[in-house]
Design a protein around this motif. Sequence first.
Motif, short mmCIF file in Angstrom:
data_model
loop_
_atom_site.label_atom_id
_atom_site.label_comp_id
_atom_site.label_asym_id
_atom_site.label_seq_id
_atom_site.Cartn_x
_atom_site.Cartn_y
_atom_site.Cartn_z
N THR A 488 36.89 49.95 40.62
CA THR A 488 38.26 50.68 41.18
C THR A 488 38.85 49.64 41.96
OG1 THR A 488 37.20 52.97 41.20
CG2 THR A 488 39.15 52.58 42.43
N ILE A 489 40.05 49.30 41.57
CA ILE A 489 40.78 48.04 42.44
C ILE A 489 41.61 48.81 43.27
CG2 ILE A 489 42.31 46.19 42.45
CD1 ILE A 489 41.12 45.51 39.38
N ILE A 490 41.67 49.06 44.65
CA ILE A 490 42.56 49.59 45.37
C ILE A 490 43.88 48.89 45.94
CG2 ILE A 490 42.70 51.25 47.50
CD1 ILE A 490 39.45 51.49 47.10
N VAL A 534 49.42 44.71 48.16
CA VAL A 534 49.56 45.10 46.92
C VAL A 534 48.62 46.29 46.54
CG1 VAL A 534 49.63 44.25 44.23
CG2 VAL A 534 50.26 42.78 46.44
N HIS A 535 49.08 47.13 45.82
CA HIS A 535 48.24 48.36 45.59
C HIS A 535 48.14 48.55 43.92
CE1 HIS A 535 48.36 49.91 49.85
NE2 HIS A 535 49.56 49.52 49.91
N TRP A 536 46.84 48.96 43.65
CA TRP A 536 46.74 49.22 42.19
C TRP A 536 46.09 50.52 42.02
CZ3 TRP A 536 45.48 44.41 44.23
CH2 TRP A 536 46.23 43.39 43.38
N ASN A 537 45.05 50.99 42.71
CA ASN A 537 44.36 52.19 42.49
C ASN A 537 44.14 52.50 40.93
OD1 ASN A 537 44.19 53.04 45.04
ND2 ASN A 537 46.27 53.74 45.05
N GLU A 538 43.61 51.57 40.40
CA GLU A 538 43.20 51.40 38.92
C GLU A 538 41.55 51.44 38.63
OE1 GLU A 538 44.44 49.13 34.85
OE2 GLU A 538 45.11 48.43 36.77
N ASP A 539 41.14 52.05 37.70
CA ASP A 539 39.86 51.96 37.43
C ASP A 539 39.53 51.14 36.06
OD1 ASP A 539 38.96 53.84 39.41
OD2 ASP A 539 38.57 55.39 38.20
N LEU A 540 38.80 50.15 36.12
CA LEU A 540 38.40 49.51 34.91
C LEU A 540 36.91 49.59 34.90
CD1 LEU A 540 40.03 45.97 36.13
CD2 LEU A 540 40.80 47.93 34.72
N ILE A 541 36.37 49.51 33.56
CA ILE A 541 35.05 50.27 33.12
C ILE A 541 34.51 49.21 32.23
CG2 ILE A 541 33.40 51.84 32.07
CD1 ILE A 541 35.41 53.98 33.00
N PHE A 542 33.20 48.66 32.51
CA PHE A 542 32.63 47.58 31.71
C PHE A 542 31.30 48.15 31.26
CE2 PHE A 542 35.19 45.53 34.38
CZ PHE A 542 35.92 44.27 33.81
N VAL A 543 30.54 47.36 30.54
CA VAL A 543 29.18 47.78 30.14
C VAL A 543 27.97 46.93 30.55
CG1 VAL A 543 27.49 48.03 28.01
CG2 VAL A 543 29.92 48.86 27.94
N ALA A 544 27.36 47.20 31.41
CA ALA A 544 26.21 46.26 31.90
C ALA A 544 25.16 46.61 31.36
CB ALA A 544 26.25 46.28 33.55
N GLY A 545 24.16 45.63 31.16
CA GLY A 545 22.76 45.76 30.68
C GLY A 545 21.61 45.28 31.57
N GLU A 546 20.45 45.99 31.59
CA GLU A 546 19.46 45.53 32.44
C GLU A 546 18.72 44.37 31.42
OE1 GLU A 546 16.93 48.63 33.51
OE2 GLU A 546 18.31 49.70 35.00
N PRO A 547 18.19 43.58 32.19
CA PRO A 547 18.04 43.42 33.77
C PRO A 547 19.34 42.89 34.31
CG PRO A 547 17.08 41.24 32.93
CD PRO A 547 17.38 42.54 31.81
N LEU A 548 19.96 43.30 35.42
CA LEU A 548 20.96 43.13 35.92
C LEU A 548 21.16 41.71 36.47
CD1 LEU A 548 21.67 46.77 37.55
CD2 LEU A 548 22.51 46.02 35.36
N GLU A 549 21.42 40.72 35.94
CA GLU A 549 21.45 39.15 36.21
C GLU A 549 22.81 38.77 36.22
OE1 GLU A 549 18.87 37.51 33.46
OE2 GLU A 549 16.98 38.20 34.29
N ASP A 550 23.68 39.30 35.69
CA ASP A 550 24.95 38.70 35.59
C ASP A 550 25.75 39.00 36.69
OD1 ASP A 550 24.49 37.77 33.10
OD2 ASP A 550 25.31 39.56 32.00
#
Length: 1057
Positions: A488-490, A534-550
């Motif tokens: 969430t970028i506020i 600067v205001h955004w209040n926007e949600d960005l969704i990604f897919v993350a996989g284990e092991p959480l190394e990135d």
Amino acid sequence: MTTSAQQLPPQPPNTVRKVIVEVVDARDLLPKDGQGSSSPYVIADFDGQKKRTSTKYRDLNPVWNEALEFTVSDPDNMEVEELEIEVSNDKKFGNGSGRKNHFLGRVKLYGSQFAKRGEEGLVYFPLEKKSVFSWIRGEIGLRIYYYDEIVEDQLPPEDSPPQQQQQPPQTEDTKPTPGLVVVEEGRIFEAPPAHMEYPHGVNGYAHGAVPCYNSPPVVVVEESPPDVVHVHEEQPPPAEPTAMPMQPHMAPGIPVPEEHFPVPEVRKMQSSRGERVRVLKRPNGDYSPREIGCNKTQGDNATAAGVGGPERIHPYGLVEPMHYLFVKIVKARRLAPNEAPYVKIRTSNDYVKTKPTIYRPGEPTDSPEWGKVFYFGYNKQESANATLEISVWDSPTENFLGGVCFDLSDVPVRESPDSPLAPQWYRLESGAVDQNSGSVSGDIQLAVWIGTQNDDAFPEAMSSDAPYVAHTRSKVYQSPKLWYLRLTIIEAQDLQIAPNLPPLTVPEIRVKAQLGFQSVRSRRGNMNNHSMSVHWNEDLIFVAGEPLEDSLILLVEDRTNKEVSLLGHVMIPLISIEQRIDERRVASKWLGLEGGAGGGGGGPYCGRIHLRLCLEGGYHVLDEAAHVCSDFRPTAKQLWKPPIGILELGILGARGLLPMKTKAGGKGSTDAYCVAKYGKKWVRTRTVTDSFDPRWNEQYTWQVYDPCTVLTVGVFDNWRMFADVSEAKPDSRIGKIRIRISMLESNRVYTNSYPLLILTRMGLKKMGEIELAVRFACPSLLPDTCSAYGQPLLPRMHYLRPLGVAQQEALRGAATKMVAQWLARSEPPLGQEVVKYMLDADSHTWSMRKSKANWFRIVAVLAWAVGLAKWLDNIRRWKNPVTTVLVHVLYLVLVWYPDLVMPTGSLYVVLIGVWYYRFRPKIPAGMDIRLSQAETVDPDEIDEELDTIPSSKPPEIIRARYDRLRMLAGRVQTVLGDFATQGERVQALVSWRDPRATKLFIGVCLAITFILYVVPPKMVAVALGFYYLRHPMFRDPMPPASLNFFRRLPSLSDRLM
């Protein structure tokens, strides 16, 4: 005199499992004390133990923060134990009028939802009702975990009575009751009493061309026979004792092995597999699945393998036991001088060799090590007089270093419960006269035995000398654990924006987020002139996989000009992001930006950005198409429900496969293997080389959490065992099928043959048939299985904070790519083309064939309504006068007795269901070519479906396809316009777009109102019904006035440009 406790060796410390239930707080409870509030307390019941919290006086949002500790009596069965949390109002703190503690709600959990200590999280569970009439609301926050505590055993005192010292042996010697059911990993077995078993026919090695060695007699002691499958709990009838002849190798006095008879239901189920069922109606011809029977029963297979003894039902009862000759080559010693020795293994039908041993500098050259296991096909009749030759050769010079020979009729048989056969040293000898005996010396360590595909060495054994034989083995893979990362970028502050902007120009500030190969850009930010933020209040969704190394990389960009200017960036490791499993609010944080390249000064401080980050564990990360999904569980294990059954799949083999590659000399060949996917578990059978009728006979199991899921099985041709990793030649598709678990009856074995179909540019092509045996075992009670149909399909977070369709499809593509990359790193790798084909990664692409199939599906769904309309039209036209008269009578009864309308309708639905029971599917359906519109598909449409994106076709072909698509879209546009016209005419009845029509409609409605007030409703219903069903001689062939009036109403179509 020493006690028995002093004579025993020191035992490892015992552990006691503890379960901690932390009752944190509750929210929005109901007031039930008669004074607008409640005084709640919590009672937790687990494993026969009850614990209670304190009472919070007059508090609808109480906070306890109390930990309740429970001791687990049986840690192995903790997953099936039920934890009941009940919240009640304490009557002692009420107004004195209450006689009992009022119920405020409860929560039921299972041990499979508990987390280990250190992995727990705070979860808010909605309070459930106790009965239909309960009035409940609110939720309770719990943190549940378990750990194992080490306790020290206390020795009994020296002066304990002898009766107490003798009590444990009596408990150990107590035999279990017959019919005891043991649940192991979700499977049901019957535990028979222990007995001693001695193998049949264990002799030494016979002499051949090279001197062979006699192996000592082997006596194998078994604690218990293989588990006997016990589907029903009914006991078998007692069998009459039969005389068993004494085996020649059994010494007198050795007990005869006890014979176990299967349960009658199981025996009937197994015997029915050998009977062929005639299918009278096959709508798809040769492309329909058919029921098959096994060629041999287990008793026949045991006799053919030379394994005598009683008939038993093994846990791997869905497949036929296949016997193999196993040869384990370990190492050699004191060999003659050599450079790179290797081993040749030759039977009457097979020949393989190991890779040459490469010595390291300074390593002795007389003791090479191989450590390889090979398996070969074995048939007792063909191998009665056959021999096994094992020889050692030097690679550069091809010098013979010695060999050993075995008679296959004397090779011992190893059953599954036996321990691995120990390798032995054999002296290398020269068997031929012309061989130089001086160059042969040393010993070789090896083991030879006969086993089945259930042997421990079978998965790692090799049957071919292909360049990359590791790609031919059977393996089980596990998909990575995937999370949704919500960013969430506020807002952002103190950004160094270029000052030389044109007048009245608002800067275009965007945030670009990157995670691996995923890249998402936010919308344009809103500038605040007062605070320069600067205001955004926007949600960005990604897919993350284990092991959480990135790491998540955020780039703040100024895109006002044509050249993008970087204002700053920040890098966030995934391991530092908080995880949540519900909708609780995550604290936001300010992060400093680094490395800005703007024109506002360029100092070390580039501003800061306000973010909210969390890893969502309450969602299910879709990597399959929603209509063929095999798992709906959320990412967080704490939210998993207990399994409702076990899915067993026996991959028997394939028949009539087409050649997929060409060998030297122009001969066609196929090296087929099978892949099955359900849930997070992938299985891959071994590759049967150079066979058009491969037989795998491998069995796998999965735990089933939701019956409304799909099992996917695919067959592929192996190319990687001949190609180097750098070449990366993909495996070819042969076909796949899907089996819906909900279509399988409980505890029934389905043994069927399914056609393998693929679509090529030339049209539909049948590549062969695959034979499968499937069983869905439901050890749970019927209410537990049926309750799954009333639960939401997806986890709770999908409904509280739903994802958009386009967003979910993009996330699915990313998840599919991550799963393919993960499985491609395994050994042997599962190619990306295999994973994407199994996951239907291209199911969203445009296809004229699929569009037609979906249209005909809609027509088939509406066919019942069309049929009902035709039936009513025949009734009102008096096509069958008797039926029309009966409908009049039924209509009169329902009008005069309206209470019978709902029961009569429900009864009709029951009768329809009973009638269609005759036409229920007998076997799980496979791919339907008629439903898929694959029979009459145009070659150009298939070529368009298989085309890449962007297209690789010439411009004239793309133009023709575009024109065809425009024609189809024009028809769809016309249909949509007709639907809109009918809706606008309904709105025109009271919208006064046509004043005269609206006046007429209002006047008719007013007249109907007065008539209904005066005339009884039953009389009106009878009159309308009889008017509708009047005889054709009283009808006018022209349309009725009401329909003419509706068609004359105006619509908005005349306003379209």
